[in-house]
Motif scaffolding. Structure first.
Motif, short mmCIF file in Angstrom:
data_model
loop_
_atom_site.label_atom_id
_atom_site.label_comp_id
_atom_site.label_asym_id
_atom_site.label_seq_id
_atom_site.Cartn_x
_atom_site.Cartn_y
_atom_site.Cartn_z
N CYS A 208 0.81 -1.23 0.00
CA CYS A 208 0.00 0.00 0.00
C CYS A 208 0.84 1.28 0.00
O CYS A 208 0.44 2.29 -0.58
CB CYS A 208 -0.92 0.04 1.22
SG CYS A 208 -1.66 -1.56 1.68
N CYS A 211 1.62 3.85 -2.87
CA CYS A 211 0.61 4.80 -3.36
C CYS A 211 0.03 5.67 -2.25
O CYS A 211 -0.52 6.72 -2.53
CB CYS A 211 -0.54 4.07 -4.04
SG CYS A 211 -0.05 3.19 -5.53
N HIS A 212 0.06 5.17 -1.02
CA HIS A 212 -0.59 5.89 0.09
C HIS A 212 0.43 6.30 1.13
O HIS A 212 1.30 5.51 1.50
CB HIS A 212 -1.60 4.99 0.81
CG HIS A 212 -2.81 4.66 -0.01
ND1 HIS A 212 -3.83 5.56 -0.20
CD2 HIS A 212 -3.15 3.55 -0.69
CE1 HIS A 212 -4.77 4.99 -0.95
NE2 HIS A 212 -4.38 3.77 -1.28
N MET A 256 -7.66 3.23 -8.06
CA MET A 256 -6.92 2.22 -7.29
C MET A 256 -7.16 0.84 -7.89
O MET A 256 -8.30 0.43 -8.08
CB MET A 256 -7.37 2.23 -5.82
CG MET A 256 -6.73 1.11 -5.04
SD MET A 256 -6.91 1.27 -3.27
CE MET A 256 -6.74 -0.44 -2.79
C1 HEC Z 1 -1.29 1.57 -7.34
C2 HEC Z 1 -1.66 2.48 -6.29
C3 HEC Z 1 -2.43 1.99 -5.09
C4 HEC Z 1 -2.14 0.91 -4.28
C5 HEC Z 1 -1.00 -0.09 -4.42
C6 HEC Z 1 -3.13 0.95 -3.23
N1 HEC Z 1 -3.98 1.99 -3.41
FE1 HEC Z 1 -5.55 2.51 -2.21
N2 HEC Z 1 -6.03 4.01 -3.46
C7 HEC Z 1 -5.33 4.38 -4.58
C8 HEC Z 1 -6.00 5.48 -5.22
C9 HEC Z 1 -5.56 6.19 -6.50
C10 HEC Z 1 -7.14 5.78 -4.43
C11 HEC Z 1 -8.22 6.83 -4.69
C12 HEC Z 1 -9.28 6.11 -5.46
C13 HEC Z 1 -10.38 6.98 -5.96
O1 HEC Z 1 -11.05 7.61 -5.14
O2 HEC Z 1 -10.57 7.02 -7.19
C14 HEC Z 1 -7.12 4.83 -3.33
C15 HEC Z 1 -8.08 4.81 -2.31
C16 HEC Z 1 -8.01 4.00 -1.18
C17 HEC Z 1 -8.93 4.06 -0.07
C18 HEC Z 1 -10.10 5.00 0.08
C19 HEC Z 1 -9.67 6.16 0.93
C20 HEC Z 1 -10.67 7.25 1.02
O3 HEC Z 1 -10.70 7.93 2.05
O4 HEC Z 1 -11.39 7.48 0.05
C21 HEC Z 1 -8.51 3.12 0.84
C22 HEC Z 1 -9.14 2.77 2.18
C23 HEC Z 1 -7.34 2.48 0.27
N3 HEC Z 1 -7.07 3.03 -0.95
C24 HEC Z 1 -6.62 1.49 0.91
C25 HEC Z 1 -5.55 0.82 0.34
C26 HEC Z 1 -4.84 -0.26 0.99
C27 HEC Z 1 -5.13 -0.78 2.39
C28 HEC Z 1 -3.89 -0.68 0.12
C29 HEC Z 1 -2.93 -1.84 0.29
C30 HEC Z 1 -3.50 -3.14 0.52
C31 HEC Z 1 -3.97 0.15 -1.07
N4 HEC Z 1 -4.99 1.05 -0.90
C32 HEC Z 1 -3.15 0.02 -2.19
C33 HEC Z 1 -4.18 3.81 -5.05
C34 HEC Z 1 -3.59 2.66 -4.53
#
Ligand code: HEC
Length: 282
Positions: A208, A211-212, A256
């Motif tokens: 995670c 990206c975060h 995501m």
């Molecule tokens: C390749 C990049 C990428 C990876 C790897 C990734 N994310 Fe994300 N994530 C994003 C993006 C971009 C968004 C925003 C999505 C949207 O709203 O369109 C997002 C949104 C989220 C959100 C929503 C947050 C909110 O407040 O709206 C959560 C929860 C989240 N991710 C958790 C995770 C977790 C836990 C992992 C690992 C298991 C993870 N992500 C891995 C790119 C990624």
């Protein structure tokens, strides 16, 4: 700590002796150390690749049997990553490789990092052009779920790593490479006072963090998940897990990608760690 100090020293000397050829974003050797907001950048040395392109050594032709981005055999004009580091970041030789992370910064905010030792143990290349691109173009942009992906300006590929090995990162749309001390950058996210959260931390780090960010440390492609409000404070745990498994079932054209290789126990560990971090904000 000793290694850490010598690293900082190298970072500074590197910045000093190359200052003539550096643009502002080419190197973020932070000498202040006091700004917590910039913690991910502190004591890192880096090169902004587009600025150096004219000075690149002549590329060679390399074949990637199973490219994980294009899902086929590909041929590139590429320069060994080792050569790029030797030429433009020679200070890396003085670093303790096992404690150094190589950080790839992409234009779209994707920010993966790997242990330098792990990357250099394989035949890693900086691909500068796709041999199959139409005349006058360097790259072909593949489409993923209906969206065009931008590969330019650079792409990291390996000739001896199977595309399916997810522990290797293949960043495209790459603009910057930097080196930073692994322990320092991640120390602020390590669950120091709770052993049971270490597994969740490790899983978050690998799956995670690219990206975060948490407490402003990490990638910028997705939203920060801890500060000022933890995602666990405004989303139900069940929804976080469901979202991670299938983001587009929550949001149309969600940027995501679905994370499908983690099981429920692993997702629980990640969510528990996020709840722990909610109590450890900066
Ligand atoms: C390749 C990049 C990428 C990876 C790897 C990734 N994310 Fe994300 N994530 C994003 C993006 C971009 C968004 C925003 C999505 C949207 O709203 O369109 C997002 C949104 C989220 C959100 C929503 C947050 C909110 O407040 O709206 C959560 C929860 C989240 N991710 C958790 C995770 C977790 C836990 C992992 C690992 C298991 C993870 N992500 C891995 C790119 C990624």
């Amino acid at each position: 700590m000793k290694n850490w100090l010598s690293f900082a020293f190298i970072a500074l000397s590197f910045a000093a002796c190359n200052s003539s050829q550096q643009s502002d974003n080419q190197t973020k050797s932070d000498t202040t150390n006091t700004d917590t907001a910039a913690v991910a950048k502190v004591d890192s040395i880096g090169i902004f690749l587009p600025d150096l392109k004219a000075k690149f050594p002549t590329p060679e032709t390399v074949v990637v049997a199973d490219d994980p981005v294009f899902h086929q055999k590909k041929t590139y004009k590429a320069i060994p990553l080792q050569t790029i580091l030797d030429t433009f970041l020679p200070a890396y030789k003085n670093l303790n490789r096992s404690e150094t992370q190589i950080v790839f910064e992409c234009e779209d905010g994707y920010n993966p990092s790997m242990a330098l030792e792990k990357v250099l143990s394989k035949k890693a290349f900086l691909a500068v052009a796709d041999v199959d691109a139409p005349q006058g173009q360097d790259w072909i942009n593949p489409t993923k779920e209906g969206r065009e992906m931008k590969i330019a300006p650079f792409y990291i590929v390996y000739t001896d790593v199977p595309g399916a090995d997810v522990s290797y990162k293949w960043p495209y749309n790459l603009v910057k490479i930097s080196l930073s001390a692994a322990s320092k950058e991640l120390a602020v996210l390590f669950p120091k006072d709770d052993d049971t959260q270490v597994k969740g931390f490790e899983l978050f780090k690998v799956n995670c963090l690219t990206c975060h960010s948490l407490n402003k440390v990490g990638g910028k492609m997705g939203p920060e998940l801890n500060y000022p409000k933890s995602v666990t404070e405004y989303w139900k745990v069940e929804h976080i897990k469901q979202f991670v498994k299938a983001p587009s079932s929550y949001r149309n054209e969600c940027k995501m990608p679905a994370v499908t290789h983690l099981n429920d126990k692993e997702l629980d560990a990640i969510v528990n760690y996020l709840q722990y971090m909610a109590k450890h904000k900066i």
